[in-house]
Scaffold this motif. Structure first.
Motif, PDB file in Angstrom:
ATOM      1  N   PRO A 159       0.797  -1.236   0.000  1.00 34.60           N
ATOM      2  CA  PRO A 159       0.000   0.000   0.000  1.00 34.60           C
ATOM      3  C   PRO A 159       0.831   1.290   0.000  1.00 34.60           C
ATOM      4  O   PRO A 159       0.272   2.374  -0.213  1.00 34.60           O
ATOM      5  N   LEU A 160       2.149   1.194   0.217  1.00 32.97           N
ATOM      6  CA  LEU A 160       2.967   2.395   0.121  1.00 32.97           C
ATOM      7  C   LEU A 160       2.916   2.994  -1.282  1.00 32.97           C
ATOM      8  O   LEU A 160       3.072   4.211  -1.445  1.00 32.97           O
ATOM      9  N   LEU A 161       2.712   2.173  -2.290  1.00 38.26           N
ATOM     10  CA  LEU A 161       2.546   2.685  -3.655  1.00 38.26           C
ATOM     11  C   LEU A 161       1.252   3.484  -3.771  1.00 38.26           C
ATOM     12  O   LEU A 161       1.200   4.501  -4.466  1.00 38.26           O
ATOM     13  N   LEU A 162       0.196   3.014  -3.091  1.00 37.10           N
ATOM     14  CA  LEU A 162      -1.077   3.740  -3.098  1.00 37.10           C
ATOM     15  C   LEU A 162      -0.956   5.064  -2.349  1.00 37.10           C
ATOM     16  O   LEU A 162      -1.662   6.036  -2.654  1.00 37.10           O
ATOM     17  N   ALA A 163      -0.039   5.143  -1.369  1.00 36.49           N
ATOM     18  CA  ALA A 163       0.102   6.353  -0.560  1.00 36.49           C
ATOM     19  C   ALA A 163       0.561   7.554  -1.375  1.00 36.49           C
ATOM     20  O   ALA A 163       0.396   8.690  -0.930  1.00 36.49           O
ATOM     21  N   VAL A 164       1.125   7.341  -2.546  1.00 35.90           N
ATOM     22  CA  VAL A 164       1.557   8.461  -3.374  1.00 35.90           C
ATOM     23  C   VAL A 164       0.373   9.333  -3.765  1.00 35.90           C
ATOM     24  O   VAL A 164       0.475  10.570  -3.813  1.00 35.90           O
ATOM     25  N   SER A 165      -0.768   8.721  -4.044  1.00 42.97           N
ATOM     26  CA  SER A 165      -1.938   9.486  -4.476  1.00 42.97           C
ATOM     27  C   SER A 165      -3.065   9.478  -3.443  1.00 42.97           C
ATOM     28  O   SER A 165      -3.817  10.447  -3.348  1.00 42.97           O
ATOM     29  N   ARG A 166      -3.203   8.398  -2.676  1.00 47.25           N
ATOM     30  CA  ARG A 166      -4.279   8.306  -1.689  1.00 47.25           C
ATOM     31  C   ARG A 166      -3.696   7.809  -0.367  1.00 47.25           C
ATOM     32  O   ARG A 166      -3.877   6.642   0.017  1.00 47.25           O
ATOM     33  N   ALA A 183      -4.376   4.296   1.987  1.00 44.43           N
ATOM     34  CA  ALA A 183      -3.247   3.391   2.200  1.00 44.43           C
ATOM     35  C   ALA A 183      -3.001   3.157   3.687  1.00 44.43           C
ATOM     36  O   ALA A 183      -2.679   2.038   4.112  1.00 44.43           O
ATOM     37  N   TRP A 184      -3.182   4.202   4.489  1.00 44.14           N
ATOM     38  CA  TRP A 184      -2.994   4.045   5.935  1.00 44.14           C
ATOM     39  C   TRP A 184      -4.013   3.074   6.528  1.00 44.14           C
ATOM     40  O   TRP A 184      -3.668   2.259   7.397  1.00 44.14           O
ATOM     41  N   CYS A 185      -5.233   3.153   6.079  1.00 47.76           N
ATOM     42  CA  CYS A 185      -6.265   2.236   6.586  1.00 47.76           C
ATOM     43  C   CYS A 185      -5.885   0.788   6.302  1.00 47.76           C
ATOM     44  O   CYS A 185      -6.014  -0.095   7.176  1.00 47.76           O
ATOM     45  N   VAL A 186      -5.397   0.520   5.088  1.00 46.27           N
ATOM     46  CA  VAL A 186      -5.010  -0.849   4.728  1.00 46.27           C
ATOM     47  C   VAL A 186      -3.810  -1.307   5.543  1.00 46.27           C
ATOM     48  O   VAL A 186      -3.779  -2.425   6.077  1.00 46.27           O
ATOM     49  N   VAL A 187      -2.803  -0.438   5.671  1.00 46.86           N
ATOM     50  CA  VAL A 187      -1.586  -0.811   6.387  1.00 46.86           C
ATOM     51  C   VAL A 187      -1.880  -1.049   7.865  1.00 46.86           C
ATOM     52  O   VAL A 187      -1.391  -2.019   8.467  1.00 46.86           O
ATOM     53  N   LEU A 188      -2.669  -0.156   8.494  1.00 44.93           N
ATOM     54  CA  LEU A 188      -2.968  -0.339   9.917  1.00 44.93           C
ATOM     55  C   LEU A 188      -3.735  -1.638  10.144  1.00 44.93           C
ATOM     56  O   LEU A 188      -3.436  -2.379  11.097  1.00 44.93           O
ATOM     57  N   ALA A 189      -4.679  -1.924   9.279  1.00 44.08           N
ATOM     58  CA  ALA A 189      -5.424  -3.188   9.429  1.00 44.08           C
ATOM     59  C   ALA A 189      -4.495  -4.385   9.247  1.00 44.08           C
ATOM     60  O   ALA A 189      -4.581  -5.374  10.011  1.00 44.08           O
TER      61      ALA A 189
END
Length: 438
Positions: free
Chosen positions: A88-95, A99-105
């Motif tokens: 999800p760090l790739l998703l963090a570039v735009s959203r 990405a934080w929601c996915v990583v924390l879960a």
């Protein structure tokens, strides 16, 4: 000594590049727009993807290897957890928030999975070192994009998840959740401060741009009102002459027919009505209570006084103007005087002690006004470093009013030149003015 100039230039280029990067990082972007989306260079726009890919490429295999070899987690499950925690760090570039929601879960799920693993004893729990590194990188993206209230919620959720997991198994926790809570808060605070500083700088630049445009517009309107007040006196003089001549014509000319007398009476009445309208307009233009504008309007006959006053102000100035210029229209006479006045005032303010030459000549049907000053006196400090802009604005408006041309610009020796050409023939159309870049 020989390497100092190149080193200085390199440092300046590096500083400019860092400033451009900082402005691009903190620039506002719409929902879904990637970080650095407004960067001018395409390489800068690709930089966030490159950094995110580097984190994923390094963290994913390390995470899987540590989970399998150290924590004794099943290989397939370790691969799934590693992918969910790093990709999800790739998703963090735009959203970044999604990405934080996915990583924390995924991190919480990984902590629960490690509860049943055989190799947890003596190792970090509930977060692994790789989780801490990836999570802090994610916090940078979140802090640069989300508002302060959202960042506070993200930080509290991070700490809350760690404390809840510690309550689940206090004997396994080694305090790494406190480390992540403190570090994530520091990163969010730093990145949010950078973003808010960038927003404040952009708002300041926008406000300065608006203020400069308003100031230029106000300067132009003030100068036009001043010109209108001065031209009232010129036109009023001519209208008064028309009125007097029309009224006195029946007494000066014998044997006028009744039709001619009536025509002269009509002309005099129209002239009086025009004068009344002009006085009402002038009352509006002089609504600021200025009394100085009621003085007689000056002309070329007072240019010598201007030059003498400039000399008394410490500027060595000389005047070249022939004695017999011939008849000059009042509007041109007034405009020429004001141009010389503004040019000499600029020399006194911005180039103290500079030798100055004023020339007024007449060639056929044009009057040429030239004011040239040299570089300022060595060691002299200007009275003003920034002007209001009234000087050049007034010159342009007066030249345009008479249908002439204006040429202003710096000289190679550090001086400045003002050259105006004003037509003497009546009925000239307003002409363009030219100005060399400073």
């Amino acid at each position: 000594m020989t390497t100092a100039p190149p080193l200085t230039r390199a440092l300046r280029r590096a500083r400019a590049a860092l400033q451009a990067l900082g402005s691009a990082v903190t620039a506002p972007a719409g929902p879904g727009a990637p970080l650095l989306a407004r960067a001018s260079s395409p390489w800068l726009r690709l930089l966030p993807y490159g950094v995110a890919f580097a984190f994923v490429a390094s963290l994913l295999p390390v995470t899987v290897a540590v989970l399998v070899n150290d924590y004794q987690v099943n290989g397939a499950l370790a691969g799934a957890l590693g992918t969910a925690q790093t990709a999800p760090l790739l998703l963090a570039v735009s959203r970044p928030l999604q990405a934080w929601c996915v990583v924390l879960a995924a991190d919480v799920l990984g902590a629960l999975v490690l509860l049943g693993a055989e190799g947890v004893a003596g190792r970090s729990w509930p977060w692994t070192p790789m989780i801490v590194v990836g999570y802090l990188a994610l916090m940078v993206a979140v802090g640069l994009r989300e508002p302060r209230r959202t960042l506070l919620g993200v930080w509290l959720a991070t700490g809350g998840a760690g404390f809840v997991l510690e309550l689940v198994s206090q004997d396994r926790s080694d305090g790494i959740h406190l480390l992540l809570f403190v570090l994530s808060g520091a990163v969010l605070l730093l990145t949010a401060s950078l973003r808010e500083r960038g927003d404040a700088q952009r708002r300041l630049v926008e406000q300065e741009t608006i203020s400069e445009a308003e100031r230029a517009r106000r300067t132009l309107l003030e100068e036009r009102a001043r010109i209108a007040r001065e031209l009232h006196d010129v036109v009023a003089h001519h209208m008064s002459v028309i009125t007097v001549q029309a009224d006195s014509a029946p007494y000066r000319i014998e044997g006028l027919p009744d039709a001619a007398r009536e025509e002269f009476s009509t002309i005099a009445g129209s002239a009086r009505e025009s004068l009344a309208e002009m006085r009402r307009l002038l009352a509006v233009l002089r609504s600021d209570g200025s009394e100085g504008e009621r003085a007689p309007q000056p002309g070329l006959e007072r240019v010598q006084q201007l030059v003498e006053a400039t000399v008394r102000a410490g500027v060595p100035a000389e005047l070249s103007m022939p004695a017999g210029l011939g008849p000059v229209p009042q509007a041109v006479d007034l405009s020429a005087y004001r141009i010389v006045q503004e040019a000499l005032a600029n020399v006194v303010r911005h180039a103290p002690g500079a030798p100055t030459r004023v020339s007024v000549t007449r060639a056929e049907d044009r009057l040429t006004v030239l004011v040239v000053n040299g570089p300022p006196e060595a060691g002299g400090s200007p009275l003003e470093t920034t002007g209001t802009g009234h000087g050049l604005v007034g010159m342009r408006e007066r030249v345009r009013l008479t249908g002439g041309t204006l040429d202003t610009g710096p000289l190679p020796d550090g001086g400045f030149r003002v050259a105006a050409s004003l037509p003497l023939a009546p009925g000239s159309e307003p002409g363009p003015d030219t100005e060399e870049p400073a």
